[in-house]
Design an enzyme around this catalytic site. Sequence first.
Site, short mmCIF file in Angstrom:
data_model
loop_
_atom_site.label_atom_id
_atom_site.label_comp_id
_atom_site.label_asym_id
_atom_site.label_seq_id
_atom_site.Cartn_x
_atom_site.Cartn_y
_atom_site.Cartn_z
N CYS A 1 0.84 -1.20 0.00
CA CYS A 1 0.00 0.00 0.00
C CYS A 1 0.88 1.25 0.00
O CYS A 1 1.55 1.54 -0.97
CB CYS A 1 -0.97 -0.05 1.18
SG CYS A 1 -2.35 1.09 1.02
N GLU B 1 -0.95 -8.67 5.12
CA GLU B 1 -0.87 -8.80 6.58
C GLU B 1 -2.25 -8.71 7.23
O GLU B 1 -2.41 -9.03 8.40
CB GLU B 1 0.09 -7.74 7.16
CG GLU B 1 -0.49 -6.35 7.37
CD GLU B 1 -0.66 -5.52 6.09
OE1 GLU B 1 -0.49 -6.08 4.99
OE2 GLU B 1 -0.98 -4.31 6.21
N HIS C 1 -3.35 -5.69 1.15
CA HIS C 1 -2.64 -5.88 2.42
C HIS C 1 -2.60 -7.35 2.81
O HIS C 1 -3.51 -7.81 3.51
CB HIS C 1 -3.38 -5.13 3.53
CG HIS C 1 -3.26 -3.65 3.46
ND1 HIS C 1 -2.32 -2.95 4.18
CD2 HIS C 1 -3.97 -2.72 2.78
CE1 HIS C 1 -2.45 -1.65 3.94
NE2 HIS C 1 -3.45 -1.49 3.09
#
Lengths: 83, 83, 756, 227
Positions: free
Chosen positions: D86, D197, D195
């Site tokens: 990002c 994560e 993302h």
Amino acid sequence: MFKATIFVTLKDSVLDPQGVAVKGSLHSLGFVQVQDVRIGKRLEVLLDSESREQAEEQVQAMCEKLLANPVIENFAYEVEEVA
Amino acid sequence: MFKATIFVTLKDSVLDPQGVAVKGSLHSLGFVQVQDVRIGKRLEVLLDSESREQAEEQVQAMCEKLLANPVIENFAYEVEEVA
Amino acid sequence: MQLKQLVKSLPHEPTPEKIRDQALYKELGLREEEYGHIVRHLGRLPNWTEVGIYSVMWSEHCSYKHSKALLRKFPTQGPRVLQGPGEGAGVIDIGDHLAVVFKIESHNHPSAIEPFQGAATGVGGIIRDVFSMGARPVALLNSLRFGELTSPRVRYLFEHVVAGIAHYGNCIGIPTVGGEVVFDPAYDGNPLVNAMCVGILEHDKLQKGIAKGVGNPVIYVGASTGRDGIHGATFASEELNEASEEKRPAVQVGDPFMEKLLLEACMEMVDQGLLLGIQDMGAAGLTCSSAEMAAKGEHGMELNLDLVPQREKGMTPYEIMLSESQERMLLVVEKGMEEKVKAICDKWGLQSAVIGHVTGDQRYRLYFQGELVADIPVKTLVDDAPCYAPEQKVPDYYRENETICPVEQVKDVDPQEALLQVVSSVNMASKRWVYQQYDHMIRTSTAVRPGSDAAVIVIRGTDKALAMSTDGNGRYVYLDPEQGGRIAVAEAARNVVCAGAEPLGLTDCLNFGNPEKPEVYWQFAQAIEGMSAACRELETPVVGGNVSLYNETKGQAIYPTPIVGMVGLIEKREHITTQAFKAPGDVILLLGETDAELGGSELQYLVTGKISGRPPRLDLEKERNVQQTVLRAIRSGWVRSAHDLAEGGLALALAESCIDGKLGAHVSLETDLAPVVHLFSESQSRILLTVSKENVDHVRTLAEENGVACTVLGEVTDHPELTIQVNGQVVIHQPIAKLTQRWEEAIPCAMSPSSI
Amino acid sequence: MRFAVTVFPGSNCDIDAIHAIKDVLGESVTAVWHKESDLSKYDAIILPGGFSYGDYLRTGALAAHSPVMEGVREAAEKGKLVIGICNGFQILLETGLLPGAMRKNDHLQFRCSIPTLRVENNETPFTLQYREGELIQIPIAHMEGNYYCDEVTLAELKRNKQIIFRYAGENPNGSIDDIAGICNRNRNVLGMMPHPERAVCDWMGSSDGMKLFTSMLQYWKENYGAA
Ligand SMILES: Nc1ncnc2c1ncn2[C@@H]1O[C@H](COP(=O)(O)OP(=O)(O)O)[C@@H](O)[C@H]1O
Ligand SMILES: [Mg+2]
């Protein structure tokens, strides 16, 4: 065809957090002479108006209605005839 | 003290999503004469430089290093002396 | 520096005599008798700075002068309450040496003028309230009210308010996990923007906004002070009118980046135990924070305004004290700790300055260019603010509504047509257009994302989670403020129960009209009665809140709109429950009873274009029993989905659970009511459950033990259709895809009217 | 394997990246403040999401000049793994470690959702545990993910198989050729708007992001010996 160049800037009393951050970065890049940074917009609008007067009128109206936020911004513009 | 007015604009070849959206809004407000809108930035930088030449050099360097992204943007500037 | 002890007036400011003779204090919103009190407190005529300070400290926004007496009715205590009202935010114990910290606040007036910045700075302010308690903010919610989306101005306000909330929360990195949006002509011209923040605190990190220890330094941290928002607090305490635009000083602009730095720096100071007192500079800026800290600490304070970081040249003491520039914090630390604080600020690139010190004489003294410019007994600013109990009067409309029968208005509507209209009403439709603009997943703790009854955040390092919801129905409160007040609390609690949580407590934002109007004050008093009763019955203390009065345009008050922000504790993550149907074959049960209650309902509004009659009634004992039944059923592991019945009634709840679960349902029920009345009644204390077949009897037995009606309605199916039979007749039969489409597209379509 | 997560003023997904590496992947991870420029201790570097410097001027532009980016550049040149997520992707573009630039989403709104991605190239250290063409769900949350590059660059990206992820359903931001993530020619620097994560446990809504981290670990073990 007319081309309007419109500048929209924050009013002087309004905080410009973006300008503050950019000034900080310029300083850390070594541009320590920078005293102040203010960031505004520059819009180019191409208009198929009949006359310069009409184009100017329209641009004035667009700025008032949409392009600038009168609560925090000022605007200015120039209109030129283009091919 | 010098004031630089810097214009950062998208290159012609790059589609400007914000410009497209603003054009759409202008049309729906009735400004159907609008053919094209391009949106760029206008920065005002106040510099405590020794001379106009020095100020211009610094502004050129700032633009290259930070203020414009050469992949998608062009820049231009004017420098004037201020009180 | 030799400090003179005579309070000075600056040359270009009105003299104390002129302020008195020309009644200039009125321009600052002070009444004549209030000015009289000031003169008595000081024993002399106040100068311009002092009048300014009193005027903001005694404004409605800071002093609660019209609400203080009524707010005392709220129960604020409970075995888990660590901090009730009176500080930046309330604090409730959740075990494991952790506590949850939360508060809601309004930013209605600023948002009406500049929706993007108004909403953004509202979010910024409430976040500061939470981290100034020493808590790490973990979630944001909001509650919004606008006029109807057919108006371009309302679309502008809606679009920019949402963008402003998104901008601030996304940038600072706190997930916005929930909230509500309602459109009604009552809010045309006076939108409501209430923002709530929830934080998690380690017990031993709890901070207070107090000043103590004579000689200790007072430190200013954060953004420079400019002329923005001067008199914001006073502005928020007046009705909006055409002059508002003119009167408004420079609008405050939020800088979430700066606030992120401020947040991290403050968290580091808290971790290192450096702070004696901390308070954010919110409404009434430096004045309110410093005076409140001194008064709460039973100390005085001396500030040297020349040391306050300033963004603009030539600011006067009046301007410095009243500025509402954002992203600023005031600290009091032990003498000798200044360097440590400065080191942390420097690391985060924040400016900080020692601007004064704590004194022992309970006086509030300000110096400017070597002159004493204010000298005030500090308690008179905080504790001696005026307190009013205006007249109350039952409004005519309330009496007239007595005889209206909403059932008559809607009983001939075709149920299927009604459902299609209700799912595509912007008030009932999906709010995805809003929440997809909010980062609701950052911090990777969000276990239930926006779209269910309550949002759920897990607490790292434990098996626990928090459920949270904001609720309030201005239509009900308008029709019957006492019942409406109860419903606001009960519905918020019901929502967190449906997520598998035990409600812990609440924060409230009371949005009302001009309290000096007897009818408005009656609404206000009645609503507080109802809310208090519900809080007591449901054992959910009020640990903080905010009052926003004078929500009127052109003399017309908004619907009285108390908003409740409820937080609940989920003991084990396996109890987390959502409203979506889970599996074909699951049995659909309804807990609670359905009466013909359509006053203030969505169906009434859609059919008649207005609301009238009496709203649903709320029996507090029934409510409590239903909630306890559901919570026990969830904790026993019997519940697959739980959904509270609210606006739109049973029919809409069924549709929503189908849409969310991408499954169908077949429902069959018997009733004495007309089918449309039964399906769209908004009777309270009802919850829709699904359970697997083998658990149906467990739940029925439990319900019976608790005296709760439990009806088997039907079954979840894998046919993508919602079929509802009433008394043997199919009255609704709709593909889920069609319902989904109407429900998803309502707001996007309303927002781009030209593209339909 | 030793991971570093860079932290700029305004980074805010740093804690999520650290959580994914430490608590879910179970490897060592250090938060590295933007003023440090020596990253030689680390095997992989994550530039996390967020709003470095408030995203002022242009996303990633102000962070691109931080001292830590010298360390990132060195690591990239040495062939260590660098991933920008990002805002991290935006920073990599601004530094020139990846080609192209970012524009505002075509609808001009911030967008947070869980789109479906297609894994276009699984022969990279970041994707070796995915199948080619595999459809995965990874959350996005951004205002400026509308990736742009000129035609010459795009042709080159395609020729070298540098396009790693594309949006498989609706393109949420208007990016050119539906691009969601690209790598450099050496395949050791990856930039992506989604993302991973945020997709490491089922309760988060998806765990499809986990294979990205386990791929990195596998690659490192195979190439730099087991630790
Ligand atoms: N409606 C309310 N219900 C309960 N407590 C309230 C309410 N309104 C205000 N309070 C409490 O009164 C105290 C004073 O509020 P205030 O000074 O306005 O705080 P802030 O400066 O954060 O607005 C706060 O602790 C707040 O929680
Ligand atoms: Mg406060």
